[in-house]
Scaffold this motif. Sequence first.
Motif, PDB file in Angstrom:
ATOM      1  N   SER A  43     -23.319  14.411 -41.921  1.00 19.45           N
ATOM      2  CA  SER A  43     -24.684  14.739 -42.343  1.00 19.45           C
ATOM      3  C   SER A  43     -25.703  14.395 -41.268  1.00 19.45           C
ATOM      4  O   SER A  43     -26.667  15.134 -41.043  1.00 19.45           O
ATOM      5  CB  SER A  43     -25.016  14.003 -43.640  1.00 19.45           C
ATOM      6  OG  SER A  43     -24.904  12.597 -43.466  1.00 19.45           O
ATOM      7  N   ARG A  44     -25.476  13.307 -40.548  1.00 21.08           N
ATOM      8  CA  ARG A  44     -26.422  12.894 -39.514  1.00 21.08           C
ATOM      9  C   ARG A  44     -26.300  13.760 -38.264  1.00 21.08           C
ATOM     10  O   ARG A  44     -27.305  14.066 -37.618  1.00 21.08           O
ATOM     11  CB  ARG A  44     -26.209  11.421 -39.178  1.00 21.08           C
ATOM     12  CG  ARG A  44     -26.501  10.469 -40.326  1.00 21.08           C
ATOM     13  CD  ARG A  44     -26.292   9.028 -39.926  1.00 21.08           C
ATOM     14  NE  ARG A  44     -27.216   8.628 -38.868  1.00 21.08           N
ATOM     15  CZ  ARG A  44     -27.216   7.411 -38.307  1.00 21.08           C
ATOM     16  NH1 ARG A  44     -26.353   6.497 -38.718  1.00 21.08           N
ATOM     17  NH2 ARG A  44     -28.085   7.131 -37.361  1.00 21.08           N
ATOM     18  N   ILE A  45     -25.088  14.150 -37.897  1.00 23.15           N
ATOM     19  CA  ILE A  45     -24.922  14.959 -36.687  1.00 23.15           C
ATOM     20  C   ILE A  45     -25.491  16.361 -36.887  1.00 23.15           C
ATOM     21  O   ILE A  45     -26.001  16.984 -35.952  1.00 23.15           O
ATOM     22  CB  ILE A  45     -23.442  15.030 -36.270  1.00 23.15           C
ATOM     23  CG1 ILE A  45     -23.309  15.571 -34.838  1.00 23.15           C
ATOM     24  CG2 ILE A  45     -22.633  15.917 -37.209  1.00 23.15           C
ATOM     25  CD1 ILE A  45     -23.874  14.690 -33.783  1.00 23.15           C
ATOM     26  N   MET A  46     -25.445  16.887 -38.118  1.00 24.26           N
ATOM     27  CA  MET A  46     -26.008  18.208 -38.384  1.00 24.26           C
ATOM     28  C   MET A  46     -27.536  18.191 -38.315  1.00 24.26           C
ATOM     29  O   MET A  46     -28.168  19.184 -37.962  1.00 24.26           O
ATOM     30  CB  MET A  46     -25.559  18.698 -39.759  1.00 24.26           C
ATOM     31  CG  MET A  46     -24.107  19.118 -39.822  1.00 24.26           C
ATOM     32  SD  MET A  46     -23.784  20.641 -38.916  1.00 24.26           S
ATOM     33  CE  MET A  46     -24.657  21.827 -39.926  1.00 24.26           C
ATOM     34  N   ALA A  47     -28.143  17.049 -38.645  1.00 19.92           N
ATOM     35  CA  ALA A  47     -29.608  16.958 -38.660  1.00 19.92           C
ATOM     36  C   ALA A  47     -30.181  16.455 -37.347  1.00 19.92           C
ATOM     37  O   ALA A  47     -31.403  16.420 -37.187  1.00 19.92           O
ATOM     38  CB  ALA A  47     -30.054  16.041 -39.804  1.00 19.92           C
ATOM     39  N   TYR A  48     -29.305  16.086 -36.386  1.00 24.05           N
ATOM     40  CA  TYR A  48     -29.783  15.501 -35.125  1.00 24.05           C
ATOM     41  C   TYR A  48     -29.766  16.564 -34.030  1.00 24.05           C
ATOM     42  O   TYR A  48     -28.698  17.090 -33.672  1.00 24.05           O
ATOM     43  CB  TYR A  48     -28.889  14.323 -34.738  1.00 24.05           C
ATOM     44  CG  TYR A  48     -29.395  13.545 -33.535  1.00 24.05           C
ATOM     45  CD1 TYR A  48     -30.422  12.619 -33.659  1.00 24.05           C
ATOM     46  CD2 TYR A  48     -28.829  13.736 -32.275  1.00 24.05           C
ATOM     47  CE1 TYR A  48     -30.876  11.907 -32.558  1.00 24.05           C
ATOM     48  CE2 TYR A  48     -29.275  13.029 -31.176  1.00 24.05           C
ATOM     49  CZ  TYR A  48     -30.301  12.121 -31.327  1.00 24.05           C
ATOM     50  OH  TYR A  48     -30.751  11.412 -30.239  1.00 24.05           O
ATOM     51  N   PRO A  49     -30.930  16.916 -33.449  1.00 25.76           N
ATOM     52  CA  PRO A  49     -30.975  18.007 -32.475  1.00 25.76           C
ATOM     53  C   PRO A  49     -30.883  17.568 -31.012  1.00 25.76           C
ATOM     54  O   PRO A  49     -30.751  18.405 -30.120  1.00 25.76           O
ATOM     55  CB  PRO A  49     -32.338  18.640 -32.746  1.00 25.76           C
ATOM     56  CG  PRO A  49     -33.194  17.458 -33.150  1.00 25.76           C
ATOM     57  CD  PRO A  49     -32.281  16.500 -33.871  1.00 25.76           C
ATOM     58  N   GLY A  50     -30.984  16.285 -30.723  1.00 23.16           N
ATOM     59  CA  GLY A  50     -31.118  15.848 -29.336  1.00 23.16           C
ATOM     60  C   GLY A  50     -29.802  15.448 -28.699  1.00 23.16           C
ATOM     61  O   GLY A  50     -28.703  15.744 -29.194  1.00 23.16           O
ATOM     62  N   LEU A  51     -29.905  14.757 -27.555  1.00 25.79           N
ATOM     63  CA  LEU A  51     -28.737  14.259 -26.846  1.00 25.79           C
ATOM     64  C   LEU A  51     -28.141  13.063 -27.576  1.00 25.79           C
ATOM     65  O   LEU A  51     -28.843  12.317 -28.252  1.00 25.79           O
ATOM     66  CB  LEU A  51     -29.118  13.859 -25.414  1.00 25.79           C
ATOM     67  CG  LEU A  51     -29.685  14.970 -24.528  1.00 25.79           C
ATOM     68  CD1 LEU A  51     -30.112  14.388 -23.185  1.00 25.79           C
ATOM     69  CD2 LEU A  51     -28.681  16.091 -24.326  1.00 25.79           C
ATOM     70  N   LEU A  52     -26.831  12.901 -27.417  1.00 26.57           N
ATOM     71  CA  LEU A  52     -26.135  11.781 -28.047  1.00 26.57           C
ATOM     72  C   LEU A  52     -25.767  10.755 -26.992  1.00 26.57           C
ATOM     73  O   LEU A  52     -25.203  11.101 -25.947  1.00 26.57           O
ATOM     74  CB  LEU A  52     -24.862  12.268 -28.753  1.00 26.57           C
ATOM     75  CG  LEU A  52     -25.013  12.987 -30.092  1.00 26.57           C
ATOM     76  CD1 LEU A  52     -23.651  13.410 -30.613  1.00 26.57           C
ATOM     77  CD2 LEU A  52     -25.705  12.097 -31.101  1.00 26.57           C
ATOM     78  N   TYR A  53     -26.081   9.498 -27.272  1.00 25.05           N
ATOM     79  CA  TYR A  53     -25.700   8.405 -26.386  1.00 25.05           C
ATOM     80  C   TYR A  53     -24.736   7.436 -27.075  1.00 25.05           C
ATOM     81  O   TYR A  53     -24.218   6.516 -26.440  1.00 25.05           O
ATOM     82  CB  TYR A  53     -26.942   7.653 -25.917  1.00 25.05           C
ATOM     83  CG  TYR A  53     -27.927   8.545 -25.204  1.00 25.05           C
ATOM     84  CD1 TYR A  53     -27.683   8.976 -23.901  1.00 25.05           C
ATOM     85  CD2 TYR A  53     -29.088   8.989 -25.831  1.00 25.05           C
ATOM     86  CE1 TYR A  53     -28.568   9.815 -23.240  1.00 25.05           C
ATOM     87  CE2 TYR A  53     -29.976   9.819 -25.183  1.00 25.05           C
ATOM     88  CZ  TYR A  53     -29.716  10.227 -23.886  1.00 25.05           C
ATOM     89  OH  TYR A  53     -30.601  11.063 -23.234  1.00 25.05           O
ATOM     90  N   LYS A  54     -24.504   7.659 -28.353  1.00 25.33           N
ATOM     91  CA  LYS A  54     -23.551   6.879 -29.136  1.00 25.33           C
ATOM     92  C   LYS A  54     -23.296   7.636 -30.436  1.00 25.33           C
ATOM     93  O   LYS A  54     -24.078   8.532 -30.807  1.00 25.33           O
ATOM     94  CB  LYS A  54     -24.087   5.479 -29.428  1.00 25.33           C
ATOM     95  CG  LYS A  54     -25.357   5.475 -30.262  1.00 25.33           C
ATOM     96  CD  LYS A  54     -25.825   4.058 -30.549  1.00 25.33           C
ATOM     97  CE  LYS A  54     -27.083   4.081 -31.422  1.00 25.33           C
ATOM     98  NZ  LYS A  54     -27.535   2.706 -31.756  1.00 25.33           N
ATOM     99  N   PRO A  55     -22.222   7.324 -31.152  1.00 23.87           N
ATOM    100  CA  PRO A  55     -21.987   8.000 -32.437  1.00 23.87           C
ATOM    101  C   PRO A  55     -23.102   7.697 -33.433  1.00 23.87           C
ATOM    102  O   PRO A  55     -23.624   6.586 -33.494  1.00 23.87           O
ATOM    103  CB  PRO A  55     -20.647   7.409 -32.892  1.00 23.87           C
ATOM    104  CG  PRO A  55     -19.994   6.902 -31.651  1.00 23.87           C
ATOM    105  CD  PRO A  55     -21.107   6.443 -30.759  1.00 23.87           C
ATOM    106  N   LEU A  56     -23.458   8.689 -34.203  1.00 19.29           N
ATOM    107  CA  LEU A  56     -24.441   8.522 -35.271  1.00 19.29           C
ATOM    108  C   LEU A  56     -23.689   8.096 -36.532  1.00 19.29           C
ATOM    109  O   LEU A  56     -23.120   8.929 -37.244  1.00 19.29           O
ATOM    110  CB  LEU A  56     -25.208   9.824 -35.514  1.00 19.29           C
ATOM    111  CG  LEU A  56     -25.992  10.367 -34.313  1.00 19.29           C
ATOM    112  CD1 LEU A  56     -26.638  11.699 -34.652  1.00 19.29           C
ATOM    113  CD2 LEU A  56     -27.048   9.357 -33.867  1.00 19.29           C
ATOM    114  N   GLY A  57     -23.669   6.799 -36.780  1.00 16.62           N
ATOM    115  CA  GLY A  57     -22.820   6.306 -37.844  1.00 16.62           C
ATOM    116  C   GLY A  57     -21.378   6.267 -37.356  1.00 16.62           C
ATOM    117  O   GLY A  57     -21.106   6.262 -36.147  1.00 16.62           O
ATOM    118  N   PHE A  58     -20.446   6.249 -38.281  1.00 17.56           N
ATOM    119  CA  PHE A  58     -19.027   6.262 -37.894  1.00 17.56           C
ATOM    120  C   PHE A  58     -18.213   6.881 -39.025  1.00 17.56           C
ATOM    121  O   PHE A  58     -18.345   6.496 -40.183  1.00 17.56           O
ATOM    122  CB  PHE A  58     -18.531   4.840 -37.621  1.00 17.56           C
ATOM    123  CG  PHE A  58     -17.092   4.797 -37.162  1.00 17.56           C
ATOM    124  CD1 PHE A  58     -16.755   5.135 -35.867  1.00 17.56           C
ATOM    125  CD2 PHE A  58     -16.091   4.450 -38.045  1.00 17.56           C
ATOM    126  CE1 PHE A  58     -15.428   5.103 -35.440  1.00 17.56           C
ATOM    127  CE2 PHE A  58     -14.762   4.408 -37.635  1.00 17.56           C
ATOM    128  CZ  PHE A  58     -14.434   4.741 -36.331  1.00 17.56           C
TER     129      PHE A  58
END
Length: 293
Positions: A43-58
């Motif tokens: 759910s968090r990765i679908m709502a996050y539009p920017g660059l990733l520097y770490k996992p969003l949650g696990f």
Amino acid sequence: MSGIKSSRDRIFDFINITLLTFLMVITLYPFLYVIFASLSDPSRIMAYPGLLYKPLGFSLGAYKAVIKNPNIFTGYVNTCFLVTVGVAVNITMTALGAYFLSRKNVLWGKVVMFFIVFTMFFNGGLIPLYFTVKGLRLDNSLCALILPTAINTFNLIIMRTAFMAIPDSIEESAKIDGAGHLLILFRIIVPLAMPTIAVMILFYGVGHWNAWFQAMIFLQNRELFPLQLILREILLMNDSFQMAMGANVGDQEMISETIKYAVIIVATLPILCLYPFLQKYFVKGVMVGSLKE
């Protein structure tokens, strides 16, 4: 003192290190992004539009769905077969061809070499290849992915040049002791050219691991599909949505997105783990195969 660098050398080193670091980051980041996305909460990765520097949650839900998919296991088995048997056939045939072409007293050796190099620039195309494979009754079998590409011309030239760099005196000593051509090749030439052989194993292995186009053309039986063809279906044909069917209807689309990232990691990681073991031979092997003609 000679050990002290001048200001120009320090500037050059700084620019060189900065440029190489930048190239490393832009090359490595897409892979890290896929790793972080595959481990993130759907759910968090679908709502996050920017660059990733770490996992969003696990979450390991995507990897669990990948492991439960029987097509992934079947694809792994077929790909491992292609890599092991295909590389063995490739190295054997390439070594035999390179040994023949590296002999100095071969009749019409230059003519044969000309026609071999000619195939690097001109070929019959896809349709003649398809009818040739079909005429030999190799279609819909894994042999169709191994035998038609048993020898790569570029790799053959590199290995031939490496064989030519081996001193003639070693071969002459073996002939005096009664050794034949096969014994000279596999007991003397091949061990001395192992850095180049290791590079060829890497080239052929990566080629078989990433092969999907010929499989898509020649294979109709899904039980024979290699891993990369399964990966293509999941990424491009929405099979990941089917893999997420056990979830709630609202969560299927989100989970299917992370499944795509997880499948990429599962399909890429094994070949990346192989590279460090062959990396020490890489530069040496290519240079040995390119210094002498």
